[in-house]
Structure formats: structure tokens, C-alpha cells
Design a protein around this motif. Structure first.
Motif, mmCIF file in Angstrom:
data_model
loop_
_atom_site.group_PDB
_atom_site.id
_atom_site.type_symbol
_atom_site.label_atom_id
_atom_site.label_comp_id
_atom_site.label_asym_id
_atom_site.label_seq_id
_atom_site.Cartn_x
_atom_site.Cartn_y
_atom_site.Cartn_z
ATOM 1 N N THR A 1 0.887 -1.130 0.069
ATOM 2 C CA THR A 1 0.019 -0.058 0.000
ATOM 3 C C THR A 1 0.866 1.231 0.043
ATOM 4 O O THR A 1 0.518 2.069 -0.712
ATOM 5 N N ILE A 2 1.979 1.266 0.785
ATOM 6 C CA ILE A 2 2.903 2.535 0.693
ATOM 7 C C ILE A 2 3.599 2.532 -0.617
ATOM 8 O O ILE A 2 3.545 3.614 -1.180
ATOM 9 N N LEU A 3 3.920 1.582 -1.350
ATOM 10 C CA LEU A 3 4.290 1.595 -2.767
ATOM 11 C C LEU A 3 3.516 2.369 -3.526
ATOM 12 O O LEU A 3 3.833 3.079 -4.516
ATOM 13 N N ARG A 4 2.250 1.859 -3.477
ATOM 14 C CA ARG A 4 1.013 2.423 -4.157
ATOM 15 C C ARG A 4 0.843 4.015 -3.898
ATOM 16 O O ARG A 4 0.699 4.690 -4.671
ATOM 17 N N ALA A 5 0.972 4.079 -2.446
ATOM 18 C CA ALA A 5 0.770 5.569 -1.995
ATOM 19 C C ALA A 5 1.883 6.514 -2.989
ATOM 20 O O ALA A 5 1.726 7.723 -2.944
ATOM 21 N N ALA A 6 2.976 5.955 -3.007
ATOM 22 C CA ALA A 6 4.259 6.925 -3.472
ATOM 23 C C ALA A 6 3.615 7.146 -5.022
ATOM 24 O O ALA A 6 4.388 8.337 -5.433
ATOM 25 N N THR A 7 2.835 6.410 -5.609
ATOM 26 C CA THR A 7 2.473 6.872 -7.060
ATOM 27 C C THR A 7 1.297 8.149 -6.874
ATOM 28 O O THR A 7 0.989 8.617 -7.880
ATOM 29 N N LEU A 8 0.926 8.091 -5.738
ATOM 30 C CA LEU A 8 -0.329 9.234 -5.678
ATOM 31 C C LEU A 8 0.441 10.625 -4.891
ATOM 32 O O LEU A 8 0.248 11.414 -5.601
ATOM 33 N N VAL A 9 1.447 10.388 -4.429
ATOM 34 C CA VAL A 9 2.452 11.559 -3.896
ATOM 35 C C VAL A 9 3.227 12.038 -4.845
ATOM 36 O O VAL A 9 3.348 13.129 -5.122
ATOM 37 N N ARG A 10 3.709 11.424 -5.680
ATOM 38 C CA ARG A 10 4.892 11.489 -6.861
ATOM 39 C C ARG A 10 5.769 12.490 -6.206
ATOM 40 O O ARG A 10 6.218 12.419 -5.122
ATOM 41 N N ASN A 11 5.887 13.681 -6.946
ATOM 42 C CA ASN A 11 6.931 14.677 -6.900
ATOM 43 C C ASN A 11 6.474 15.740 -5.985
ATOM 44 O O ASN A 11 6.744 17.151 -5.785
ATOM 45 N N SER A 12 5.041 15.839 -5.058
ATOM 46 C CA SER A 12 4.557 16.745 -4.331
ATOM 47 C C SER A 12 5.290 17.328 -3.172
ATOM 48 O O SER A 12 5.159 18.180 -2.615
ATOM 49 N N GLY A 13 6.140 16.105 -2.679
ATOM 50 C CA GLY A 13 7.079 16.528 -1.483
ATOM 51 C C GLY A 13 6.093 16.109 -0.250
ATOM 52 O O GLY A 13 6.618 16.175 1.069
ATOM 53 N N VAL A 14 4.953 15.627 -0.347
ATOM 54 C CA VAL A 14 4.073 15.465 0.725
ATOM 55 C C VAL A 14 4.812 14.046 1.535
ATOM 56 O O VAL A 14 4.695 12.837 0.818
ATOM 57 N N PRO A 15 5.138 14.159 2.835
ATOM 58 C CA PRO A 15 5.472 12.879 3.470
ATOM 59 C C PRO A 15 4.554 11.658 3.662
ATOM 60 O O PRO A 15 3.467 11.992 3.438
#
Ligand code: NAD
Ligand code: ATP
Length: 295
Positions: free
Chosen positions: A76-90
Motif C-alpha cells: 500500500t505504501i508503494l502504491r501511495a508513492a504513485t499518488l504522492v509523486r513529486n509533491s513532497g508530501v511525506p
């Protein structure tokens, strides 16, 4: 304060977690914006009231969010990374799964960990990502999502026959691996697939990548650690027409003889580190170091 909430699945064990999180954030006046598919699952189970704002893969997050809370396991974290992308949101992971190597908050301690969030008493650990481009272009490797936090791999498809992976580093020939596949791992991914194939562990802040062959038939082929600014080019050949490329949990089929170029992305993903919950502690706990009672 505003946080994004994301999960991939609904299971019975989701309910107490959601209740804990929502009660805690509501009591502390934290605005919650929920990923649209996850909110739909929660509505179906009548778990949360209507009226929450949503976000989705196509509406990228911005720096008005304190963080994204991921409810699930490492996948789920790996998938979350695709939502966060380059936004800088931790990203902060609440472990509803099994291993939870990246998801560090245990569901039993949600309140005490979220208090650290409210108090802004946390640091972030920056994670290097890898990107891949394919020549000729391959539509299955989605533009904008062509990055991975753990690893990019090439592997055989629809055959037991090995593939040959001709590998160049900064345009210098390295080797042609004859193997089931090849893993290019970030430091974050070094505790995942690469580890299972005999790769070394890297702490997340190390500026290196690991090239780990998957079951190489050349017995002297060993995992190789290289600087993370290296440009890696791979050309795969084999008996089948196509082979598989994976980016963390996602896969694409690629035609033989295409050239893949892999390099680190110009942005990083930030993982929230709660006081006392360090990478070294996770290593000891999750890999059961110290469990051998002889020492
Ligand atoms: N033989 C293997 O070890 C193997 C094979 C394929 C994929 N993987 C890993 O699984 C990841 C994809 O996850 P998934 O949920 O889609 O697959 P999955 O459901 O097969 O789970 C893979 C397991 O790997 C663990 N994992 C994932 N990232 C990790 C990390 N950085 N450090 C330590 N453990 C980690 C997860 O907790 C989970 O237990 C890939 O990025 C790869 O690293 C491992
Ligand atoms: N939102 C959720 N609520 C409850 N349980 C969940 C939720 N998300 C995931 N899980 C549980 O965690 C399991 C694994 O989830 P996920 O795919 O995110 O992780 P994983 O990559 O398999 O890693 P891990 O080994 O850390 O669980 C799921 O099968 C499920 O049992």
C-alpha cells in the motif's frame, strides 16, 4: 492541519483502525481528505459520514498537506508513492498488513503515534527513486508513473528459459547476465526482492543502487553496488518475444531488444520517521536480529 488518507483494501480489521484515526483527527481538528476509491469502500460499510473531500491519482496532492497516511502493508505504501509523486508530501504508514517494513506504525499504537504528528514531532527520511524509459517507446510503461521506490526488474515471461540481460553503466559495458532476471534496487528496495536474491542491505540514506541478478547461471555473477547517479542501460534477449519489466508492484511487457534506460528520478519520496522508530530498529525487529540467544 490537513492530511490525506489512503488504503487499498477494506477488511474487517480496517474498521477499528479507521475508527481510531478518525476519532483522533476529529478531536484534534485535523482536516482529512480521503482517496476516492478508499472512501467509497468505507461508505459501502457505513464506516464514515458523507461529506469528506477526496483526492485521486489524477488530482495530485500539494504541499498544503502535512502528510499522507497509508493504511495497509508495504504494498500500500508503494502504491501511495504513485499518488504522492513529486509533491513532497511525506508518507506515514500504519501497518495493517504482515511484515510492514516500510509501514512503521503498529495499529495497536495509533493514538500515541498520531500525537507526534499533531505536535509536528517527527522527521522525514528521503528515499531515492528510480525511473525507466524504453526505446522504442512502450505504452504499458505509463508516462508519469514510470518510477519505482523499491526496484525496477527485468525478468523472463511465459517461459522457463533464461534471458540474457546486456548491461551498460554510463555507456560502458558491464556484463551480459544469463539469469531469470535482473533487479536494479534503490536503498529502500534493498530489504525487499533484492535481499531475497542475495543482495546487501543499504541504509535509506546511502547514495547507491544495487544490481542483483535473479538466479544467474554464471556462478560468479554477484550483486554489485554502484553510485546512484549511474545511468544503467539494459537490452534483453531470450527465446520469447517479450519479457517483463516491473516497477515495484506494477508490471509491463516489453519487446526483446528494446533498450531500457534506468536512472534516479529528480525527486524523492519522504517517509515520516516518528521518534524512536528508526530504520535500524526496524531492521532489528523485522529481520529478527538479536533473536539468536547465543549472543
Ligand atoms: N522473492 C521476493 O522476495 C519478492 C518477489 C517479488 C516482489 N518482491 C517485493 O515485493 C514488492 C511489491 O510488493 P507487493 O505488496 O506488491 O508484493 P507481495 O504481496 O508479494 O509482498 C511482498 C513482500 O515484500 C515486502 N516488502 C515490500 N517492500 C519491501 C521493502 N522495501 N523492504 C522489506 N520488505 C518489503 C512486503 O512487506 C511483502 O511482505 C516489490 O517491490 C519487491 O521488493 C519480493
Ligand atoms: N486498509 C486495510 N485494512 C485492513 N487490512 C489491510 C488493509 N490494507 C492491507 N491490509 C492487510 O494487509 C495485507 C497486505 O497489504 P499490502 O498489499 O498493502 O502489503 P504487502 O505488500 O503484502 O506487505 P506486508 O507484508 O507488509 O503486509 C492485506 O492482504 C491485508 O490483510
Amino acid at each position: 492541519m490537513k492530511v490525506a488518507i489512503y488504503g487499498q483494501y477494506y477488511q474487517n480489521s480496517t474498521e477499528p483502525i479507521i475508527k481510531d484515526i478518525f476519532l483522533f483527527f476529529k478531536t484534534n481538528n485535523v482536516e482529512m481528505v480521503i482517496e476516492e476509491n478508499f472512501l467509497e469502500m468505507l461508505h459501502e460499510k457505513d464506516l464514515v459520514q458523507k461529506g469528506y473531500k477526496t483526492f485521486s491519482a489524477s488530482t495530485s496532492l500539494d504541499n498544503s498537506f502535512e502528510m499522507l497516511i497509508s493504511i495497509g502493508g508495504d504494498g500500500t505504501i508503494l502504491r501511495a508513492a504513485t499518488l504522492v509523486r513529486n509533491s513532497g508530501v511525506p508518507i506515514l504508514g500504519i501497518n495493517a498488513g504482515r511484515l510492514g517494513f516500510l509501514a512503521t506504525v503498529q495499529k495497536e499504537n495509533i493514538d500515541s503515534f498520531l500525537q507526534f504528528v499533531i505536535d509536528k514531532n517527527y522527521t522525514t527520511s528521503e528515499r531515492t527513486l528510480l525511473s525507466v524509459t524504453c526505446d522504442p517507446k512502450n505504452d504499458a510503461i505509463e508516462e508519469g508513473l514510470n518510477f519505482a521506490m523499491n526496484e525496477i526488474t527485468v525478468s523472463r515471461k511465459d517461459t522457463t528459459s533464461m534471458i540474457t540481460v546486456e548491461t551498460h553503466l554510463n555507456n560502458e559495458y558491464l556484463n551480459s547476465y544469463w539469469a531469470d532476471g535482473l533487479i536494479i534496487s534503490t536503498p529502500t528496495g534493498s530489504t525487499g526482492y533484492s535481499l531475497s536474491c542475495g543482495g546487501p542491505l543499504l541504509t535509506p540514506d546511502v547514495k547507491s543502487l544495487v544490481i542483483t541478478p535473479i538466479a544467474p547461471h554464471n556462478l560468479t555473477a554477484r550483486p554489485l553496488v554502484i553510485p546512484d547517479d549511474t545511468e544503467i542501460k539494459l537490452r534483453v534477449s531470450g527465446r520469447e518475444d517479450q519479457y517483463l519489466v516491473s516497477l515495484d508492484s506494477r508490471i509491463a511487457s516489453v519487446k526483446n531488444e528494446s533498450v531500457l534506460t534506468i536512472k534516479k528520478t529528480d525527486f524523492k519520496i519522504k517517509m515520516v520517521e516518528i521518534p524512536g522508530e528508526t530504520f535500524l530498529k526496524t531492521l532489528r525487529n523485522k529481520l529478527l536480529w538479536g533473536e539468536d540467544k547465543r549472543n
